[in-house]
Design an enzyme around this catalytic site. Structure first.
Site, PDB file in Angstrom:
ATOM      1  N   ASN A   7      -9.315  31.715 -27.411  1.00 13.82           N
ATOM      2  CA  ASN A   7     -10.635  32.306 -27.185  1.00 13.82           C
ATOM      3  C   ASN A   7     -11.351  32.278 -28.530  1.00 13.82           C
ATOM      4  O   ASN A   7     -11.011  33.035 -29.440  1.00 13.82           O
ATOM      5  CB  ASN A   7     -10.516  33.737 -26.650  1.00 13.82           C
ATOM      6  CG  ASN A   7     -11.875  34.370 -26.393  1.00 13.82           C
ATOM      7  OD1 ASN A   7     -12.822  34.189 -27.144  1.00 13.82           O
ATOM      8  ND2 ASN A   7     -11.966  35.150 -25.319  1.00 13.82           N
ATOM      9  N   GLU A  34     -14.830  31.487 -24.054  1.00  9.73           N
ATOM     10  CA  GLU A  34     -15.996  32.084 -24.702  1.00  9.73           C
ATOM     11  C   GLU A  34     -16.652  31.110 -25.669  1.00  9.73           C
ATOM     12  O   GLU A  34     -16.936  31.454 -26.823  1.00  9.73           O
ATOM     13  CB  GLU A  34     -15.636  33.398 -25.397  1.00  9.73           C
ATOM     14  CG  GLU A  34     -15.536  34.586 -24.457  1.00  9.73           C
ATOM     15  CD  GLU A  34     -15.680  35.908 -25.170  1.00  9.73           C
ATOM     16  OE1 GLU A  34     -16.798  36.452 -25.200  1.00  9.73           O
ATOM     17  OE2 GLU A  34     -14.655  36.408 -25.687  1.00  9.73           O
ATOM     18  N   ASP A 149      -7.633  33.309 -21.665  1.00  9.28           N
ATOM     19  CA  ASP A 149      -7.817  34.739 -21.883  1.00  9.28           C
ATOM     20  C   ASP A 149      -7.871  35.391 -20.505  1.00  9.28           C
ATOM     21  O   ASP A 149      -8.886  35.324 -19.819  1.00  9.28           O
ATOM     22  CB  ASP A 149      -9.105  34.978 -22.668  1.00  9.28           C
ATOM     23  CG  ASP A 149      -9.401  36.450 -22.890  1.00  9.28           C
ATOM     24  OD1 ASP A 149      -8.640  37.300 -22.368  1.00  9.28           O
ATOM     25  OD2 ASP A 149     -10.408  36.765 -23.562  1.00  9.28           O
ATOM     26  N   ASN A 151      -7.629  38.613 -19.939  1.00  8.81           N
ATOM     27  CA  ASN A 151      -8.137  39.985 -19.984  1.00  8.81           C
ATOM     28  C   ASN A 151      -7.253  40.946 -19.197  1.00  8.81           C
ATOM     29  O   ASN A 151      -7.730  41.847 -18.505  1.00  8.81           O
ATOM     30  CB  ASN A 151      -9.584  40.049 -19.490  1.00  8.81           C
ATOM     31  CG  ASN A 151     -10.590  39.862 -20.619  1.00  8.81           C
ATOM     32  OD1 ASN A 151     -10.430  40.437 -21.697  1.00  8.81           O
ATOM     33  ND2 ASN A 151     -11.595  39.047 -20.374  1.00  8.81           N
ATOM     34  N   ASP A 222      -3.934  37.000 -23.997  1.00  6.76           N
ATOM     35  CA  ASP A 222      -4.010  35.543 -23.899  1.00  6.76           C
ATOM     36  C   ASP A 222      -2.643  35.036 -23.458  1.00  6.76           C
ATOM     37  O   ASP A 222      -1.638  35.254 -24.144  1.00  6.76           O
ATOM     38  CB  ASP A 222      -4.402  34.939 -25.239  1.00  6.76           C
ATOM     39  CG  ASP A 222      -5.720  35.519 -25.742  1.00  6.76           C
ATOM     40  OD1 ASP A 222      -6.769  34.964 -25.395  1.00  6.76           O
ATOM     41  OD2 ASP A 222      -5.682  36.537 -26.471  1.00  6.76           O
ATOM     42  N   ASP A 251     -11.724  37.082 -32.759  1.00 14.45           N
ATOM     43  CA  ASP A 251     -10.910  38.284 -32.592  1.00 14.45           C
ATOM     44  C   ASP A 251      -9.625  38.001 -31.806  1.00 14.45           C
ATOM     45  O   ASP A 251      -8.794  38.889 -31.630  1.00 14.45           O
ATOM     46  CB  ASP A 251     -11.710  39.412 -31.939  1.00 14.45           C
ATOM     47  CG  ASP A 251     -12.581  38.964 -30.785  1.00 14.45           C
ATOM     48  OD1 ASP A 251     -12.481  37.788 -30.382  1.00 14.45           O
ATOM     49  OD2 ASP A 251     -13.371  39.778 -30.274  1.00 14.45           O
ATOM     50  N   HIS A 252      -9.460  36.764 -31.361  1.00 14.92           N
ATOM     51  CA  HIS A 252      -8.228  36.296 -30.740  1.00 14.92           C
ATOM     52  C   HIS A 252      -7.547  35.293 -31.673  1.00 14.92           C
ATOM     53  O   HIS A 252      -8.181  34.749 -32.578  1.00 14.92           O
ATOM     54  CB  HIS A 252      -8.511  35.570 -29.418  1.00 14.92           C
ATOM     55  CG  HIS A 252      -9.141  36.413 -28.365  1.00 14.92           C
ATOM     56  ND1 HIS A 252      -8.495  36.765 -27.205  1.00 14.92           N
ATOM     57  CD2 HIS A 252     -10.390  36.958 -28.266  1.00 14.92           C
ATOM     58  CE1 HIS A 252      -9.296  37.487 -26.445  1.00 14.92           C
ATOM     59  NE2 HIS A 252     -10.458  37.623 -27.067  1.00 14.92           N
TER      60      HIS A 252
END
Length: 261
Positions: A7, A34, A149, A151, A222, A251-252
């Site tokens: 991501n 993303e 991802d 989530n 992930d 941030d991943h």
């Protein structure tokens, strides 16, 4: 064949971080989430000049998924079946051809917050569509990697502070049950089997705020799920935490598997 998911949290904002990671990753194929770009604005030529084949399924400003591959791609499909009115760009499939063909499903599963509410209803409905697509992919009896991802925080050990996520759509019992219904079709959670008895982590996401990275206050959302045929080919798996050291990191961090394919 090394297959990774990442991501990237905006491909234009993180293009240098992504480029640097790709250069050292030895990956053959990467699914991105993303990308936050329409197809026409994706920096395709930048990656093609570096030897990557590029397939995208984007939309303006948010969401968006892509596949970068150093190997030939066939039968590319965009969008998760089951809802012709769904305009969110969250799913892409292709067959990558190495010494054998592997079907790749790259996804960016809805966040679902706030829950309850329409966004959470959409998340659960999307997961049911993914479960149905998973049945079709498994029925093909070819090696399949479903990655991205999700989530979803599958278990308490997948969060540094599980209590902090108790009311979050990523960790609600209904979310985790929906994820289990997918995995229990016959998929292998590649990262978890690396250390099935771990009591904490590993993590793949750390918020930019509140020193989450320095305190290792992360979560694992992930995932790479392997069909039985892909699991039979598994050589190793890993998480590239070094990617967080980039100047403008996501941030991943990337998660990867290597298959004998």
């Amino acid at each position: 064949m090394k297959i990774a998911t990442f991501n990237i949290n905006g491909v234009k904002a993180r293009i240098q971080a992504l480029t640097d990671w790709l250069a050292g990753s030895a990956a053959d194929l990467v699914v991105l989430q993303e990308i936050k770009s329409v197809d026409e604005a994706f920096p395709r030529s930048h990656f093609e000049d570096l030897g990557w084949t590029v397939e995208t399924h984007g939309q303006k400003g948010f969401n968006g998924v892509a596949i970068l591959s150093r190997l030939p791609l066939e039968d590319v499909a965009r969008g998760l079946p089951g809802d012709e009115g769904d305009e969110q760009a969250r799913y892409i499939e292709a067959t990558v051809v190495g010494t054998r063909a592997v079907r790749i499903a790259g996804l960016y599963l809805p966040n679902g917050n706030p829950a309850p509410g329409p966004k959470y209803d959409y998340k659960l409905a999307w997961m049911e569509r993914l479960r149905q697509r998973g049945l079709d992919l498994l029925a093909s009896e070819m090696p399949v990697v479903m990655g991205g991802d999700f989530n979803i925080i599958p278990e308490p050990r997948d969060a540094a502070r599980p209590q902090a996520w108790a009311e979050d759509a990523l960790f609600l019992p209904e979310s985790r049950a929906a994820f289990r219904r997918i995995v229990h079709q016959g998929w292998t959670d590649a990262v978890r089997i690396r250390d099935p008895w771990a009591t904490r982590g590993p993590f793949t996401f750390w918020d930019y705020q509140a020193g989450s990275w320095s305190r290792d206050d992360g979560i694992r959302i992930d995932h790479l799920l392997l069909s039985p045929q892909a699991a039979d080919l598994l050589v190793e798996t890993g998480i590239d935490k070094e990617a967080r050291a980039a100047e403008k990191p996501s941030d991943h961090v990337p998660v990867w598997v290597r298959l004998a394919a």
